[in-house]
Design a protein around this motif. Structure first.
Motif, PDB file in Angstrom:
ATOM      1  N   GLY A  18     -21.442 -20.649  -7.866  1.00 53.49           N
ATOM      2  CA  GLY A  18     -20.726 -19.391  -8.090  1.00 53.49           C
ATOM      3  C   GLY A  18     -20.953 -18.855  -9.497  1.00 53.49           C
ATOM      4  O   GLY A  18     -21.197 -17.660  -9.697  1.00 53.49           O
TER       5      GLY A  18
ATOM      6  N   ALA B 294     -20.381 -15.059  -9.692  1.00 58.21           N
ATOM      7  CA  ALA B 294     -19.326 -14.741  -8.721  1.00 58.21           C
ATOM      8  C   ALA B 294     -17.980 -14.663  -9.427  1.00 58.21           C
ATOM      9  O   ALA B 294     -17.716 -15.400 -10.381  1.00 58.21           O
ATOM     10  CB  ALA B 294     -19.278 -15.803  -7.639  1.00 58.21           C
ATOM     11  N   LYS B 295     -17.130 -13.780  -8.940  1.00 62.31           N
ATOM     12  CA  LYS B 295     -15.769 -13.702  -9.451  1.00 62.31           C
ATOM     13  C   LYS B 295     -14.957 -14.863  -8.872  1.00 62.31           C
ATOM     14  O   LYS B 295     -15.340 -15.484  -7.882  1.00 62.31           O
ATOM     15  CB  LYS B 295     -15.149 -12.363  -9.069  1.00 62.31           C
TER      16      LYS B 295
ATOM     17  N   TRP C 180     -12.233 -15.009  -7.127  1.00 61.39           N
ATOM     18  CA  TRP C 180     -11.804 -14.912  -5.736  1.00 61.39           C
ATOM     19  C   TRP C 180     -12.973 -15.168  -4.775  1.00 61.39           C
ATOM     20  O   TRP C 180     -12.768 -15.668  -3.662  1.00 61.39           O
ATOM     21  CB  TRP C 180     -11.178 -13.547  -5.453  1.00 61.39           C
ATOM     22  N   MET C 181     -14.191 -14.841  -5.214  1.00 61.55           N
ATOM     23  CA  MET C 181     -15.359 -15.111  -4.369  1.00 61.55           C
ATOM     24  C   MET C 181     -15.579 -16.611  -4.206  1.00 61.55           C
ATOM     25  O   MET C 181     -15.841 -17.098  -3.098  1.00 61.55           O
ATOM     26  CB  MET C 181     -16.610 -14.465  -4.977  1.00 61.55           C
TER      27      MET C 181
ATOM     28  N   ALA D 213     -13.006 -17.910  -1.932  1.00 60.88           N
ATOM     29  CA  ALA D 213     -13.282 -17.564  -0.538  1.00 60.88           C
ATOM     30  C   ALA D 213     -14.345 -18.476   0.059  1.00 60.88           C
ATOM     31  O   ALA D 213     -14.233 -18.916   1.213  1.00 60.88           O
ATOM     32  CB  ALA D 213     -13.723 -16.107  -0.444  1.00 60.88           C
TER      33      ALA D 213
ATOM     34  N   ARG E 219     -26.076 -11.183  -5.006  1.00 57.56           N
ATOM     35  CA  ARG E 219     -25.173 -10.769  -3.925  1.00 57.56           C
ATOM     36  C   ARG E 219     -25.608 -11.363  -2.592  1.00 57.56           C
ATOM     37  O   ARG E 219     -24.782 -11.869  -1.821  1.00 57.56           O
ATOM     38  CB  ARG E 219     -25.138  -9.246  -3.827  1.00 57.56           C
TER      39      ARG E 219
ATOM     40  N   LEU F  30     -24.910 -15.187  -2.561  1.00 53.26           N
ATOM     41  CA  LEU F  30     -23.501 -15.512  -2.327  1.00 53.26           C
ATOM     42  C   LEU F  30     -23.110 -15.258  -0.874  1.00 53.26           C
ATOM     43  O   LEU F  30     -22.351 -16.035  -0.274  1.00 53.26           O
ATOM     44  CB  LEU F  30     -22.607 -14.696  -3.264  1.00 53.26           C
TER      45      LEU F  30
ATOM     46  N   PHE G 229     -21.814 -18.093   1.681  1.00 52.04           N
ATOM     47  CA  PHE G 229     -20.540 -17.883   2.368  1.00 52.04           C
ATOM     48  C   PHE G 229     -20.716 -18.070   3.879  1.00 52.04           C
ATOM     49  O   PHE G 229     -19.915 -18.758   4.530  1.00 52.04           O
ATOM     50  CB  PHE G 229     -20.008 -16.487   2.060  1.00 52.04           C
TER      51      PHE G 229
END
Length: 426
Positions: free
Chosen positions: A44, A49-50, A52-53, A56, A109, A112, A116
């Motif tokens: 991340g 990545a933030k 919250w990402m 998640a 992007r 990630l 996910f």
């Protein structure tokens, strides 16, 4: 007589081999899980990545498990354990392939998003624990189930010992290496299970009840005593995830070390807990404790030990005392689960083992989602709050267990779900 004796010996050998293969299947599955999970925050950061990402991505697996674990469990009741275990193992391999591809992409992007998706897919297909527990219930007499369920706990400990180590070594080769390593392990797992694992459950010989998804949840959670045992499993999982998500922050605060050193230290401390958890969950040790205390009293005693361990942790300011506190908590939390699952299997009809274990694991997934949110939020208020609240919950549940479970009559003879396959699968 001689032919009968040879038949019994052959069945005994097949049961021993099946238990070994199931144990190996769960160990390898959890090594793959433990290999990838600690690296997700690092990936991340690599892909900017933030917070919250990252959250998640970490939670995606548990969320899908919450939905799909009961479905896989019911399916194993309907078509047998072996095909579900093989399908789950094959799909786990594919999920790690997707993870490896995603971790090697240059577009942050897209990378990630692919990672996910890989965790969603892994959660959807992650049926190995659920079906392995049903398999053990199938081939084990009721009075020995708690001891044998300890094998799953040992597998958890070993997975979280060797998984992070393999992840650390493979990540030095390339960013994609951990994913390919986990995928390779799962491929070997699939091959060994395909060759050696027999079927423990023949649905054609039994009346299998198939309920809609929500109805199965309601039926299981409304069943007296089963709902309390599943609640105990929720609590044990909830408290461990609270510990897991905050122990790094606690070490930074109490021992005044930096974030980088904390990551390494936490890995070793989790491995230390894994070693203790694996060592105390041998079937022989659990079998002796169950014989001496019985499942309900053992559950109550281990919850009390877990309460002491987790309640002490925020107040231990030397490394030696911290290791003692962690050891106490690891012993208590590890020894709670085998008798809980042993009792769940004994109180569940043979034709609903998979469905009930699926609901139980689904409830555990809720705990793995709620625990980090609860603990991280409270830790900001005061570092000791999540630990003290978990200690109070463990203590209260220990008392409740003594009051509600100690007078339950448990079956002394095996039900009809004893190992039925006596030939190597083709």
């Amino acid at each position: 007589m001689l032919h009968s004796a040879h038949g019994r010996e052959a069945r005994h050998e097949m049961k021993k081999r099946s238990i070994s293969i199931i144990f190996l299947t769960v160990v390898i599955d959890l090594i793959g899980f433990g290999l990838i999970l600690p690296l997700i925050p690092i990936y991340g950061e690599r892909f900017h990545a933030k917070g919250w990402m990252i959250g998640a991505i970490v939670s995606a697996y548990s969320f899908m498990q919450f939905i799909f674990a009961p479905i896989w469990g019911r399916l194993s009741d309907r078509i047998g354990r072996r095909p579900v275990l093989l399908t789950s193992t094959c799909c786990a391999c594919l999920s790690y392939v997707i993870f490896a591809i995603g971790s090697g992409l240059s577009d942050a992007r897209v990378a990630l998003a692919v990672i996910f998706v890989s965790r969603l897919f892994a959660g959807i297909c992650g049926a190995n624990i659920t079906v392995a527990q049903a398999y053990i219930a199938d081939i084990t007499p009721p009075e020995k189930r708690s001891a044998k369920m300890g094998l799953v706990g040992m597998a958890f400990g070993l997975g979280f010992i060797f998984g992070p180590v393999l992840g650390g070594f493979s990540s030095k080769i390339s960013p994609t290496a951990p994913g390919w390593t986990a995928a390779s392990l799962c491929a070997l797992n699939f091959i060994s299970a395909f060759i050696w694992l027999g079927e423990s459950w023949k649905p054609a010989e039994h009346s299998v009840i198939q309920r809609p998804h929500i109805e199965q949840w309601l039926h299981t959670l409304r069943t007296p005593r089963l709902n309390l045992l599943i609640g105990i499993f929720f609590l044990a999982t909830f408290c461990f995830t609270c510990f897991e998500v905050t122990i790094g922050l606690l070490i930074i605060k109490n021992f005044d070390i930096d974030t980088t050193k904390s990551l390494t230290t936490v890995s070793w401390l989790i491995a230390y807990c894994g070693v203790i958890g694996a060592s105390v969950q041998s079937p022989g040790m659990i079998g002796r404790m169950v014989k001496k205390l019985g499942e309900p009293k053992l559950i109550a005693a281990t919850l009390f030990v877990a309460a002491i361990g987790i309640g002490l942790l925020p107040f231990l300011r030397t490394w030696a005392m911290l290791l003692v506190g962690l050891g106490i908590f690891a012993i208590g939390s590890s020894l709670t689960r085998p008798p809980v699952f042993g009792m769940i299997s004994m109180l569940t009809p043979a034709n609903e083992q998979g469905a009930t274990m699926g609901v139980t694991q689904g409830v555990g997934s809720v705990a793995r989602i709620a625990g980090p949110l609860f603990a991280a939020s409270l830790f900001v208020v005061h570092a000791s709050f999540p630990y003290l609240i978990c200690a109070a919950l463990c203590f209260a549940t220990s008392v409740l267990t003594l009051q509600c479970l100690t007078h339950i009559p448990l079956p002394a003879k095996p039900e009809s779900s004893i190992l039925q396959a006596e030939q190597r699968p083709h």
